[in-house]
Design an enzyme around this catalytic site. Structure first.
Site, PDB file in Angstrom:
ATOM      1  NE  ARG A 156       0.373   1.288   3.397  1.00  0.00           N
ATOM      2  CZ  ARG A 156       1.361   2.116   3.648  1.00  0.00           C
ATOM      3  NH1 ARG A 156       2.609   1.669   3.719  1.00  0.00           N
ATOM      4  NH2 ARG A 156       1.144   3.396   3.823  1.00  0.00           N
ATOM      5  CE  LYS A 194      -5.120   5.534   4.724  1.00  0.00           C
ATOM      6  NZ  LYS A 194      -5.976   4.682   3.889  1.00  0.00           N
ATOM      7  CG  ASP A 212      -2.999   8.025  -0.780  1.00  0.00           C
ATOM      8  OD1 ASP A 212      -2.978   8.568   0.348  1.00  0.00           O
ATOM      9  OD2 ASP A 212      -2.593   6.851  -0.982  1.00  0.00           O
TER      10      ASP A 212
HETATM   11  C1  LIG Z   1       3.565   7.719  -0.069  1.00  0.00           C
HETATM   12  S1  LIG Z   1       1.885   7.433  -0.268  1.00  0.00           S
HETATM   13  C2  LIG Z   1       1.460   7.155   1.407  1.00  0.00           C
HETATM   14  C3  LIG Z   1       0.000   7.316   1.633  1.00  0.00           C
HETATM   15  O1  LIG Z   1      -0.717   6.111   1.291  1.00  0.00           O
HETATM   16  C4  LIG Z   1      -1.448   5.721   2.442  1.00  0.00           C
HETATM   17  O2  LIG Z   1      -2.683   5.153   2.133  1.00  0.00           O
HETATM   18  P1  LIG Z   1      -2.835   3.515   2.123  1.00  0.00           P
HETATM   19  O3  LIG Z   1      -2.044   3.009   3.297  1.00  0.00           O
HETATM   20  O4  LIG Z   1      -4.325   3.311   2.242  1.00  0.00           O
HETATM   21  O5  LIG Z   1      -2.295   3.082   0.800  1.00  0.00           O
HETATM   22  C5  LIG Z   1      -1.622   6.987   3.234  1.00  0.00           C
HETATM   23  O6  LIG Z   1      -2.624   7.820   2.691  1.00  0.00           O
HETATM   24  C6  LIG Z   1      -0.257   7.576   3.074  1.00  0.00           C
HETATM   25  O7  LIG Z   1      -0.130   8.942   3.381  1.00  0.00           O
END
Ligand SMILES: CSC[C@H]1O[C@H](OP(=O)(O)O)[C@H](O)[C@@H]1O
Length: 365
Positions: A53, A255, A244
């Site tokens: 992710r 997030k 994101d």
């Molecule tokens: C460097 S992108 C990180 C960003 O992605 C995370 O979301 P997820 O864990 O759901 O993929 C989160 O928004 C982070 O800030």
């Protein structure tokens, strides 16, 4: 990044040059488990179930997903179908579509027999570029941290609040929001990190804290509701978060909970920075609130919390009555007006179209 003396990235090509290895982030911080992806379906599953992710890492995984899919069919029709399936895995992080579009832009003009080899080479380029990009984000962000340290007359560490995980686990290496932290620590600038646990999946508690322990960087885990109180009491010098998807106008989708931290930072005159690569800017959008698709995830992520039981088993336990429904938007949008600056691989700019185009002039229509 080094883990127990061994250097890791979040994704890498297997020794046989065919499979793709990833770290199963759903098992952290309790178990460090790597998984080999052999098919496009397995790459899609890893993205959807969040074994991998973070916007840049999702993009890199999708790029290798195209490679794995080409092993099953190299026609243009197959490529187009792979693209549609991959971008459906998670709707918000723009790097997913960015990486898939880039792979098709390179592969579709090629003769079918050349596509498989070129796909692996392009996926490798995407990964290498991500590492270089994030190192540059680290350098630019480190300069900001150093300025804050000097403004404090070097009295004590620079206290940085971060949300979710935008560390090396969210990218191929170095991270985005944590890249400046690693760079500052390497420069001997004392830092201390307030780590938002980041419900519902606790990427902060499980991933950011794990990264900072491994890097021996001072930090404290806090609940998502604590940051505003710390800001009111002068315990936060700045916030650095990831993104994101950021619009051409500088609205930042990150997030869930990021917006609330930005509000608290604004109310307390605390700098609120967003660290992101240019690949996370969606130049087609200008109104984040109206245009960025927000992923709705399974309500069970809210109704349960994952942890390790006495026997060391990773499990999820209920925290609410079974009859209680839940709502689980995975992201929110912070308006550009609440963002002090964008830390990119090309430098730091104001969160807005003029600022972004000063760093990415090629994007001016
Ligand atoms: C460097 S992108 C990180 C960003 O992605 C995370 O979301 P997820 O864990 O759901 O993929 C989160 O928004 C982070 O800030």
């Amino acid at each position: 990044m080094k883990v127990n003396g061994k250097v890791y990235r979040s994704i890498w090509l297997a020794d046989d040059g065919v499979g793709v290895e990833i770290i199963d982030q759903t098992q952290l911080p309790f178990r460090f488990v790597t998984v080999r992806l052999n098919t496009l379906d397995e790459a899609m599953d890893a993205i959807s179930r969040m074994l991998v992710r973070g916007a840049p890492l999702i993009g890199a995984t999708a790029a290798y997903g195209i490679c794995l899919g080409l092993r099953e069919g190299v026609s243009s029709e197959s490529l187009e179908k792979m693209a549609v399936r991959l971008v459906s895995c998670r709707p918000t992080a723009v790097n997913l579509r960015w990486a898939v579009d880039r792979m098709l832009r390179v592969l579709l003009p090629l003769p079918e027999k050349s596509r498989l080899l070129e796909a692996y080479q392009e996926a490798a380029r995407i990964c290498e570029e991500d590492v270089q990009t994030n190192e540059a984000i680290g350098r630019h962000g480190m300069a900001l941290i150093r300025d804050i340290w000097h403004s404090k007359q070097k009295n004590g560490p620079v206290n940085i609040l971060t949300h979710c995980n935008a560390g090396w686990l969210a990218t191929v290496d170095w991270g985005t929001a944590l890249a400046p932290v690693y760079a500052a620590a390497d420069e001997g600038i004392p830092v201390h990190i307030w780590v938002d646990e980041t419900r519902p999946r606790n990427q902060g508690a499980g991933l950011t804290a794990w990264e900072l322990v491994a890097a021996d960087i001072p930090h404290h885990l806090i609940t998502d509701n604590t940051g505003g109180h710390l800001m009111q009491h002068g315990l936060v010098d700045c916030c650095i978060v990831g993104s994101d998807r950021t619009t051409a106008a500088g609205d930042v989708c990150n997030k869930i909970g990021t917006y609330l931290k930005a509000l608290a930072a604004s109310d307390n005159n605390i700098p609120f920075y967003v660290a992101l690569p240019g690949s996370t800017v969606d130049w087609t959008l200008h109104d984040g609130l109206a245009e960025i698709p927000i992923e709705e995830r399974d309500e069970l992520e809210v109704l349960r919390i994952r942890g390790k039981d006495e026997e060391g088993r990773v499990c999820a336990v209920a925290i609410a009555p079974e009859a209680t429904p839940a709502l689980n938007p995975a992201f929110d949008v912070t308006p550009a007006r609440l963002v002090t600056g964008l830390i990119t691989e090309r430098g730091v700019c104001a969160a807005g179209r003029i600022g972004l185009l000063s760093l990415y002039p090629e994007q001016a229509q």
